[in-house]
Scaffold this motif. Structure first.
Motif, PDB file in Angstrom:
ATOM      1  N   TYR A 272      25.352   9.183  62.981  1.00  0.00           N
ATOM      2  CA  TYR A 272      24.158   9.257  62.149  1.00  0.00           C
ATOM      3  C   TYR A 272      23.531   7.880  61.969  1.00  0.00           C
ATOM      4  O   TYR A 272      22.303   7.732  62.017  1.00  0.00           O
ATOM      5  CB  TYR A 272      24.504   9.872  60.791  1.00  0.00           C
ATOM      6  CG  TYR A 272      24.847  11.344  60.865  1.00  0.00           C
ATOM      7  CD1 TYR A 272      23.840  12.307  60.932  1.00  0.00           C
ATOM      8  CD2 TYR A 272      26.170  11.773  60.888  1.00  0.00           C
ATOM      9  CE1 TYR A 272      24.141  13.659  60.999  1.00  0.00           C
ATOM     10  CE2 TYR A 272      26.482  13.124  60.970  1.00  0.00           C
ATOM     11  CZ  TYR A 272      25.465  14.060  61.018  1.00  0.00           C
ATOM     12  OH  TYR A 272      25.771  15.393  61.106  1.00  0.00           O
TER      13      TYR A 272
ATOM     14  N   ARG B 112      31.171  17.849  69.807  1.00  0.00           N
ATOM     15  CA  ARG B 112      31.157  18.531  68.511  1.00  0.00           C
ATOM     16  C   ARG B 112      31.501  17.577  67.367  1.00  0.00           C
ATOM     17  O   ARG B 112      31.012  17.755  66.240  1.00  0.00           O
ATOM     18  CB  ARG B 112      32.153  19.691  68.535  1.00  0.00           C
ATOM     19  CG  ARG B 112      31.694  20.905  69.354  1.00  0.00           C
ATOM     20  CD  ARG B 112      32.793  21.941  69.449  1.00  0.00           C
ATOM     21  NE  ARG B 112      32.360  23.132  70.179  1.00  0.00           N
ATOM     22  CZ  ARG B 112      33.172  24.094  70.578  1.00  0.00           C
ATOM     23  NH1 ARG B 112      34.487  24.009  70.310  1.00  0.00           N
ATOM     24  NH2 ARG B 112      32.711  25.133  71.237  1.00  0.00           N
ATOM     25  N   LYS B 113      32.309  16.595  67.631  1.00  0.00           N
ATOM     26  CA  LYS B 113      32.725  15.654  66.587  1.00  0.00           C
ATOM     27  C   LYS B 113      31.587  14.756  66.129  1.00  0.00           C
ATOM     28  O   LYS B 113      31.697  14.103  65.095  1.00  0.00           O
ATOM     29  CB  LYS B 113      33.897  14.807  67.088  1.00  0.00           C
ATOM     30  CG  LYS B 113      35.182  15.599  67.283  1.00  0.00           C
ATOM     31  CD  LYS B 113      36.299  14.725  67.799  1.00  0.00           C
ATOM     32  CE  LYS B 113      37.565  15.542  68.015  1.00  0.00           C
ATOM     33  NZ  LYS B 113      38.669  14.708  68.565  1.00  0.00           N
ATOM     34  N   TRP B 114      30.496  14.702  66.895  1.00  0.00           N
ATOM     35  CA  TRP B 114      29.352  13.907  66.470  1.00  0.00           C
ATOM     36  C   TRP B 114      28.837  14.369  65.108  1.00  0.00           C
ATOM     37  O   TRP B 114      28.381  13.561  64.307  1.00  0.00           O
ATOM     38  CB  TRP B 114      28.215  14.028  67.494  1.00  0.00           C
ATOM     39  CG  TRP B 114      28.453  13.266  68.760  1.00  0.00           C
ATOM     40  CD1 TRP B 114      29.618  12.708  69.184  1.00  0.00           C
ATOM     41  CD2 TRP B 114      27.486  12.985  69.792  1.00  0.00           C
ATOM     42  NE1 TRP B 114      29.459  12.100  70.411  1.00  0.00           N
ATOM     43  CE2 TRP B 114      28.166  12.254  70.803  1.00  0.00           C
ATOM     44  CE3 TRP B 114      26.145  13.279  69.953  1.00  0.00           C
ATOM     45  CZ2 TRP B 114      27.504  11.817  71.955  1.00  0.00           C
ATOM     46  CZ3 TRP B 114      25.495  12.859  71.096  1.00  0.00           C
ATOM     47  CH2 TRP B 114      26.172  12.127  72.086  1.00  0.00           C
ATOM     48  N   ALA B 115      28.905  15.676  64.866  1.00  0.00           N
ATOM     49  CA  ALA B 115      28.353  16.240  63.630  1.00  0.00           C
ATOM     50  C   ALA B 115      29.050  15.724  62.382  1.00  0.00           C
ATOM     51  O   ALA B 115      28.466  15.721  61.293  1.00  0.00           O
ATOM     52  CB  ALA B 115      28.414  17.775  63.677  1.00  0.00           C
ATOM     53  N   THR B 116      30.298  15.273  62.514  1.00  0.00           N
ATOM     54  CA  THR B 116      31.066  14.810  61.359  1.00  0.00           C
ATOM     55  C   THR B 116      31.368  13.311  61.423  1.00  0.00           C
ATOM     56  O   THR B 116      32.163  12.823  60.625  1.00  0.00           O
ATOM     57  CB  THR B 116      32.393  15.586  61.255  1.00  0.00           C
ATOM     58  OG1 THR B 116      33.149  15.432  62.473  1.00  0.00           O
ATOM     59  CG2 THR B 116      32.128  17.071  61.015  1.00  0.00           C
ATOM     60  N   ASN B 117      30.737  12.616  62.342  1.00  0.00           N
ATOM     61  CA  ASN B 117      31.000  11.182  62.511  1.00  0.00           C
ATOM     62  C   ASN B 117      29.841  10.373  61.921  1.00  0.00           C
ATOM     63  O   ASN B 117      28.729  10.386  62.470  1.00  0.00           O
ATOM     64  CB  ASN B 117      31.173  10.853  63.992  1.00  0.00           C
ATOM     65  CG  ASN B 117      31.706   9.443  64.212  1.00  0.00           C
ATOM     66  OD1 ASN B 117      31.497   8.551  63.392  1.00  0.00           O
ATOM     67  ND2 ASN B 117      32.400   9.242  65.306  1.00  0.00           N
TER      68      ASN B 117
END
Length: 284
Positions: free
Chosen positions: A25, A16-21
């Motif tokens: 991107y 889930r932390k990929w979305a804010t890392n």
């Protein structure tokens, strides 16, 4: 069952932390740029010939030196922040216990590698989408490029005739996906262990050197025996002997090598979590 649920929750929390890392991107932007530059010429050639192209590009790309280099360096960038301990992780560590938390991190690496490779393949298919068609065969475009060794289109040099002759498209894709997953998982677990025992810079550096070992062996050592000790080399279908008629590593050897390596590194990773002090570290 409760321990399995906690292991799964630790893993999902990391995904889930990929979305804010921002690093994630950047990784997929770079991967998309590479895939675009590598696969777009195939699409252009397909349009010029007036023949649709099949989507079976991944096994060839993963067996090329440049393709494998970029994909594996992407793994280093994806997991360079191991052991993934940020401000929120101490809560999970206390609630689940060190053993369960460590198992969750190992499972996260395995899950993350699967998602990473699926996204790579999705982007590859998306690039070919304007002129793609599904087939159980390789198709005339890939066959022509393999036969001419990329001479028809100067930018395309990685379509392998050996892979076309040795495997069906589906088998080549599945085997290549599995071998790529194994190599990436082994590298990520190695970084996990090194980062706990030393520091992040050491883990990424050693993993990068292992990736470059593939090119060093190919360029400087004439004996194929050296490929037996290079995990990146063992993940290339073009260097695997599927028929047992040469000195190149066999499919069985590659599978046994990766199974033993992943199991050993997984055990060491969990033991390292249990025995070492885990410090909260800033995000990479």
């Amino acid at each position: 069952m409760d321990r399995i649920r906690k292991i799964f929750l630790v893993s999902i929390n990391n995904i889930r932390k990929w979305a804010t890392n921002p690093r994630i991107y950047v990784l997929f932007i770079l991967i998309t740029m590479f895939l675009w530059s590598s696969i777009r010429p195939i699409l252009s050639f397909s349009k010029e010939m007036g023949i649709r192209v099949t989507p079976w590009v991944f096994p060839h790309l993963a067996s090329s030196f440049v393709g494998q280099l970029i994909l594996m360096l992407g793994v280093v960038l994806l997991f360079c922040d191991a052991p993934f301990i940020d401000e929120g992780q101490p809560y999970f560590l206390i609630r689940s216990g060190r053993y369960t938390w460590g198992m969750g991190q190992v499972f996260y690496i395995m899950m993350g590698m699967t998602i990473y490779l699926l996204i790579v393949n999705f982007i590859s298919i998306l690039i070919l989408m304007p002129n793609i068609f599904l087939s159980t065969g390789w198709g005339k475009i890939l066959g022509t490029l393999a036969e001419n060794h990329g001479e028809s289109v100067n930018e395309i040099e990685y379509i392998s005739k050996k892979i076309l002759l040795s495997y069906t498209p589906l088998k080549a894709f599945v085997l290549s996906f599995i071998l790529e997953w194994c190599a990436g998982t082994a590298l990520a677990l190695l970084m996990f262990v090194i980062n706990i025992c030393l520091n992040r810079a050491a883990g990424a550096t050693i993993a990068s050197l292992i990736i470059l070992l593939d090119y060093a062996i190919y360029s400087n050592f004439p004996s194929v025996k050296f490929f037996y000790f290079s995990p990146v080399s063992l993940s290339k279908l073009i260097l695997i002997d599927s028929k047992g008629i040469s000195n190149y590593p066999s499919n069985e050897y590659a599978y046994i090598f990766f199974i033993i390596t992943i199991i050993v590194l997984s055990i060491i990773s969990v033991l390292s979590v249990r025995r070492k002090d885990i410090q909260v570290q800033p995000a990479v």
